[in-house]
Structure formats: structure tokens, C-alpha cells
Design an enzyme around this catalytic site. Structure first.
Site, PDB file in Angstrom:
ATOM      1  N   SER A 269      -8.047   8.435  -2.221  1.00 21.88           N
ATOM      2  CA  SER A 269      -7.598   9.385  -3.230  1.00 21.88           C
ATOM      3  C   SER A 269      -6.162   9.090  -3.630  1.00 21.88           C
ATOM      4  O   SER A 269      -5.523   8.191  -3.089  1.00 21.88           O
ATOM      5  CB  SER A 269      -7.715  10.812  -2.695  1.00 21.88           C
ATOM      6  OG  SER A 269      -6.644  11.079  -1.811  1.00 21.88           O
ATOM      7  N   LYS A 270      -5.682   9.875  -4.563  1.00 27.04           N
ATOM      8  CA  LYS A 270      -4.342   9.663  -5.120  1.00 27.04           C
ATOM      9  C   LYS A 270      -3.251   9.559  -4.060  1.00 27.04           C
ATOM     10  O   LYS A 270      -2.311   8.782  -4.195  1.00 27.04           O
ATOM     11  CB  LYS A 270      -4.001  10.808  -6.079  1.00 27.04           C
ATOM     12  CG  LYS A 270      -4.674  10.661  -7.436  1.00 27.04           C
ATOM     13  CD  LYS A 270      -3.942   9.628  -8.287  1.00 27.04           C
ATOM     14  CE  LYS A 270      -4.792   9.237  -9.476  1.00 27.04           C
ATOM     15  NZ  LYS A 270      -4.434   7.957 -10.054  1.00 27.04           N
ATOM     16  N   ARG A 271      -3.381  10.362  -3.027  1.00 25.12           N
ATOM     17  CA  ARG A 271      -2.297  10.380  -2.062  1.00 25.12           C
ATOM     18  C   ARG A 271      -2.209   9.106  -1.216  1.00 25.12           C
ATOM     19  O   ARG A 271      -1.323   8.957  -0.382  1.00 25.12           O
ATOM     20  CB  ARG A 271      -2.403  11.609  -1.145  1.00 25.12           C
ATOM     21  CG  ARG A 271      -3.751  11.806  -0.488  1.00 25.12           C
ATOM     22  CD  ARG A 271      -3.691  12.927   0.533  1.00 25.12           C
ATOM     23  NE  ARG A 271      -4.026  12.414   1.846  1.00 25.12           N
ATOM     24  CZ  ARG A 271      -5.266  12.324   2.305  1.00 25.12           C
ATOM     25  NH1 ARG A 271      -6.274  12.731   1.572  1.00 25.12           N
ATOM     26  NH2 ARG A 271      -5.495  11.823   3.508  1.00 25.12           N
ATOM     27  N   HIS A 272      -3.106   8.193  -1.446  1.00 24.99           N
ATOM     28  CA  HIS A 272      -3.062   6.931  -0.710  1.00 24.99           C
ATOM     29  C   HIS A 272      -2.383   5.824  -1.490  1.00 24.99           C
ATOM     30  O   HIS A 272      -2.564   4.643  -1.215  1.00 24.99           O
ATOM     31  CB  HIS A 272      -4.482   6.496  -0.323  1.00 24.99           C
ATOM     32  CG  HIS A 272      -5.151   7.439   0.609  1.00 24.99           C
ATOM     33  ND1 HIS A 272      -6.239   8.197   0.238  1.00 24.99           N
ATOM     34  CD2 HIS A 272      -4.869   7.781   1.882  1.00 24.99           C
ATOM     35  CE1 HIS A 272      -6.606   8.950   1.269  1.00 24.99           C
ATOM     36  NE2 HIS A 272      -5.795   8.722   2.261  1.00 24.99           N
ATOM     37  N   GLY A 273      -1.599   6.204  -2.501  1.00 25.73           N
ATOM     38  CA  GLY A 273      -0.913   5.188  -3.290  1.00 25.73           C
ATOM     39  C   GLY A 273      -1.823   4.656  -4.381  1.00 25.73           C
ATOM     40  O   GLY A 273      -2.784   5.296  -4.767  1.00 25.73           O
TER      41      GLY A 273
END
Length: 510
Positions: A269-273
Site C-alpha cells: 500500500s501507499k505507506r510502503h513507499g
RNA sequence: GGCCCCUUCGUCUAAUCGGUUAGGACACCAGCCUUUCAAGCUGGCAACAGGGGUUCGAAUCCCCUAGGGGUCACCA
């Protein structure tokens, strides 16, 4: 576990490529069917890649289909981005894009036919009733299955429901017993007991088809022979097969490729860069590197094949769905970085310059349109530094001093090289000699430095390191003499003198 | 929770039908090369989730356990 070798006859077809017009060969037709509800992420891109590789290897066709039946979430700008990402990756398709939203008639037609044949029925149960049933099931810790309330309504009942103004959906009448077997190239045969599959909704109350229904109909009607998609769809496949069976179609062959996970093994997801193709582009990755990296996530050429760098064509030649792993892969930027640096190092210089230009512009190092000589200069700079960058953005970062006349001196470099005894005077001596050097080329400069170091009775390093600091502000970079030639005599001498003055005036005595 | 899938170095993976010192790549460490940094070369560290079977012999076949993931929507 038994694996199917569906490719067998296809390899034969490949072999007889020239004779194709005389024989009817089994043709491969695959599709990539993203829904335009977000940017193309690395998982979707790899699915597209596998489809492309499989189709190309078999001499088959690759269709791009846009699954946009969700009117709420689908957006046209995502469609544009998706298509440009595909182009950028070099994944060309033979047909499409085909839009599901333009095929709505096919879905309702099929559903109505099923209703007429009593294989599907209108269901008038309210959302409240259903949610109630679901929450009750949850309370009792069991799975909720639609009980089939509306399965056998009489004409009169339906009539009265309609006159009450109740809306309805259409559900498929699925079997209560037996087993549905999914044939999957990657996973073998996967059995699902029908008693766990309830009567799924195929047409929503707004008249639009549900995903499973629309997707299956499209695959069937478009003559898709192999459905290659992400593993998350495996559990829904029996439902789709039940739809196909009810409709009387032959099934395509499935291949559910493993998912790509974040480093913590959770869903990406987005929070993984960076996870979208678009982001990789803007961070300065080369499409060939991304494609190469993605191909190796879940696939490897297998026994004996120990190389890791492949062009698209090489991948096409070696790709085999049977060699795709079943295990979900964690994606690792470090290896992508290594691969990207490899491509930066070996890319055609012209193409590399073209690709890197936007990154130099963004840093304000050059301004488009470039004059020819400026372009040549940029190209030479890139040639000099390319070996040291992992991304195009980094390429621009480490090249700034080639374009900027004022820059800071690196802290640790000053301590190490400027604060050495006689640093300023050595630099001045070199500057003076360079000024009167006959030719400002690599050989001449090197010879000059050699003889100067001998004359001063010091090592080359004592001369070279402070010089590098003086003209680049950095301790690391391309070969010093190469930089000096690129910079030209005037700038080189100026920077040397400026540095000498700086050391004399600004640096405290040690 | 039901159902389904998966489990080899930190990560990506290899290991024709059971017999390997369990191989490669990235990362990491050391050395070489060298004007720096890279690149390159050489070497090193490092894995069969656990437990039972079957077998002369299991990473490989079977069962169980544990862990991870997916899916169970009038989302796709």
C-alpha cells in the site's frame, strides 16, 4: 503436485509458425483487465508483463480491457495514466482498450437468458435482511451463505413484490452439492465444494453487472484462452466457472500468479513507499530495469539459467508459466536499485541522456530547449558519472558541479584535504601551471600533476584530493583529469584559485 | 470464523522422476585493482518453519501443528 502442460501444443504451433495459414492452430488469447480506480501498481504491472510475455511467446494476442463497471470509483484520468504506464513499460497490446462500460448490453442479455432458463432468478431481499443474516452468522461464528429465500418465488409473489416497489437483483442458482474444480497452470487442480458457494448476485439492483459476472462473460465472449491474473482472484474463480457453466461456455485455462507483498509481508500500500509505475518513473527508474526486476519476482528461467539481466525479447524467449512460483514475493527496492544502476551503466548514451534530461531540468541544471553544444556537454557529463548512480534523479544530484559555479565544500572533505599543510599553496601552484599548459587534455594534465608531485616530493594523492575538492566540492566522483577536461581550463583554474583563497582566508589554522 | 493458497539464506530464487559440500543474484563483510567514489575481480557470512511418518536414503512423497496471504459485498 500435478501441473498441466497446456503449453505443449502451443509450442508446436510456434514451431510451425510459417504454416499457420494452412492449419488451424490453437491460438492463445490473453487479457490484462485492470480497473481504473488507481494508478497501475507494481503487482498489476507484473500481471500485465506476464500476460504480455505469455502471449508473445506463444505468438498469440494480448487484449487490454478496462474493467470499469464501478461507476463510482472509476476515473478517466486513471485510464490515461494506466495507458501511459503501459506504453512506458513497453508492454504493447494487440487489441483494445475494450471498456466494460460499453458492453453492458451483453451482461443483461446473458443474465436475462439465465433467468428465462431458470438458472438465475430475481431476488427481492432487502439489504437490511441480508446484513442481519450476516451479523447473526458472525455472532454464531459461522460463514454466512445466502439461504436462497427467493429461489422459487411464484409469478404472483414476484408481481406483488414489484407492485410494492421493491427493487431486485439477479442471482445465479448455484448447485448445493458437488465440487467445482479450477484448473490452474501454476497451482494444479484446486477443488471447491459447492455447498460453500451461495447464490451470487450477477446483476445489481442498478442494472449493472457484478465484477465476477461481467469479467467471466467478457473472457468468454472475447475468446480468452488463458486467464492470467493475481492470486486474490483464485477464491472467486469457482463462482465465475459456475456462471460460465450456466451459460454453456467452455472454460478458459487459469493461471493465478502469486501476489507481491510489502517488506513486512502485508499487502502493498501507499505507506510502503513507491509502489506505482508512475512513481518509479518519477524517481528515475528506467523501464527496462523495472520490467526486468518485475519479471524475476515470481519467475525465473530455472535450471541452469543463472543470469538475471534480460531484455524483453530474451524474456519472451525464455518465459514459461510453468516456471512461475506459487509463493508471494516481497519486493525489495535495493535489488531494483542495483538493476537500475546496471541499466544506467549499460544504456545507450543517447537514450540515457534523453531519459535523464527531465531530472537535470528539475534541478535547474539545464534548461530546455538545449543548444546542441549544451546537449553534447550534458551527454559527456552523463557518460562520466553514470557508473555511480542508482537512479536518474541521483545522476542529476551527483552532477551539479558540472553546471553550477558556486557550491559548498563537503565538510569531511575540508577536514581531510583542505586542512592539510600547504594545501592552498599546492592548489595555487597547480592552477598556475595549468594556466600555461599547452593543451588542456587528460594526458597533459596528468603528466603535469605527476611532475609537480615529484617536484614537491609529495604523493599524487596530496595533490589530487584537494584539487577534487576545489573543483567539485566533493570527495568522490569521476576521474579527476576527466572532470578537469570537461570543465575546461578557465573554470578549472578559477575554481582552484577560489579554493586556495578560501582556505587561506576562511579556514582556521589547524 | 468457514473455504482456498503458500512456507529454501535478511530479500528474490535454483535444485530433471527422492541420492547435491543445498546453487545463483541483491544486500552485508574482507581482500585485490585504484587519484577518490563507483564499477570490476576474488573470497566470506547466511536457508530447507516445527513435529511425526513412508524409505536403505526426504528440501523433494504423506499427515499434523504453527505462521503468512487471499477470499467470503448490490467493490473490482
Amino acid at each position: 503436485m500435478h501441473r498441466f502442460s497446456f503449453l505443449g501444443p502451443l509450442k508446436g504451433a510456434l514451431f510451425l509458425k510459417e504454416m499457420r495459414c494452412y492449419f488451424i492452430m490453437p491460438t492463445v488469447r490473453v487479457r490484462f483487465a485492470p480497473s481504473p480506480t488507481g494508478e497501475l501498481h507494481i503487482g498489476g504491472a507484473r500481471t500485465a508483463l506476464f500476460n504480455y510475455l505469455f502471449a508473445s511467446a506463444a505468438g498469440g494476442e494480448f487484449v487490454l480491457r478496462i474493467d470499469d463497471t464501478d461507476l463510482e470509483r472509476s476515473r478517466s484520468d486513471y485510464i490515461d495514466k494506466l495507458i501511459s504506464s503501459m506504453h512506458w513499460l513497453g508492454l504493447t497490446w494487440d487489441e483494445g482498450p475494450v471498456y466494460q462500460s460499453k458492453r453492458l448490453g451483453h451482461y443483461t442479455e446473458a443474465a436475462e437468458r439465465l433467468v428465462k432458463e431458470k438458472k438465475a432468478y430475481h431476488c427481492y431481499c432487502s439489504t437490511e435482511t441480508l446484513t442481519e443474516g450476516r451479523s447473526e452468522a458472525k455472532k454464531e461464528n459461522r460463514a454466512y451463505l445466502y439461504p436462497g429465500t427467493c429461489r422459487d418465488l411464484t409469478e404472483d409473489q414476484e408481481e406483488s413484490y414489484r407492485s410494492e416497489g421493491r427493487s431486485s437483483v439477479i442471482r445465479l442458482h448455484t448447485p448445493d452439492e458437488g465440487t467445482t474444480v479450477v484448473k490452474d497452470i501454476i497451482r494444479g487442480e484446486v477443488d471447491f465444494e459447492n455447498k460453500y458457494i451461495d447464490d451470487l448476485i450477477i446483476i445489481k439492483s442498478n442494472g449493472l453487472p457484478t465484477y465476477n459476472f461481467a469479467s467471466m462473460i467478457d473472457d468468454l465472449q472475447m475468446g480468452i484462452t488463458h486467464v492470467i491474473r493475481a492470486e486474490e482472484h483464485l477464491s472467486n474463480t469457482p463462482r465465475q466457472q459456475l456462471c460460465a457453466e450456466a451459460l454453456g461456455y467452455d472454460l478458459p485455462i487459469f493461471a493465478h500468479v502469486p501476489m507481491i507483498l510489502a517488506p513486512d509481508r502485508s499487502k502493498l500500500s501507499k505507506r510502503h513507499g513507491a509502489t506505482s509505475v508512475e512513481e518509479f518513473y518519477s524517481e528515475g527508474y528506467l523501464p527496462e530495469a523495472l520490467v526486468n526486476y518485475m519479471a524475476l519476482l515470481g519467475w525465473s528461467p530455472g535450471a541452469g539459467g543463472e543470469e538475471e539481466i534480460f531484455t524483453l525479447d530474451e524474456m519472451v524467449n525464455r518465459f514459461d508459466l510453468n516456471k512461475v512460483t506459487k509463493t508471494a514475493a516481497v519486493y525489495d527496492v535495493t535489488k531494483l536499485g542495483w538493476m537500475n544502476s546496471h541499466y544506467i551503466r549499460t544504456y545507450n548514451l543517447n537514450k540515457l541522456t534523453e531519459a535523464a534530461l527531465p531530472f537535470f531540468e528539475k534541478k535547474g541544471l539545464v534548461q530546455s530547449p538545449l543548444k546542441e553544444q549544451d546537449y553534447d556537454y550534458l551527454e559527456q557529463v552523463i557518460a562520466a558519472v553514470r557508473e555511480r548512480a542508482k537512479t536518474l534523479a541521483e545522476l542529476a544530484d551527483i552532477s551539479d558541479y558540472f553546471f553550477l559555479d558556486s557550491f559548498d565544500y563537503e565538510e569531511k572533505g575540508m577536514k581531510k584535504h583542505f586542512q592539510k599543510e600547504n594545501a592552498a599553496s599546492y592548489i595555487r601552484k597547480a592552477a598556475k601551471l595549468l594556466q600555461s599548459l599547452e593543451t588542456h587534455d587528460k594526458e597533459a594534465i596528468e603528466a603535469l600533476y605527476r611532475s609537480l608531485s615529484e617536484e614537491l616530493g609529495i604523493s599524487m594523492g596530496r595533490l589530487i584530493h584537494p584539487t577534487r575538492m576545489a573543483i567539485t566540492g566533493r570527495t568522490a566522483g569521476p576521474g579527476l583529469f576527466e572532470i578537469m577536461v570537461l570543465l575546461g581550463r578557465r573554470k578549472t583554474v578559477e575554481r582552484l584559485e577560489k579554493a586556495a583563497t578560501y582556505i587561506e582566508n576562511e579556514l582556521p589554522e589547524q
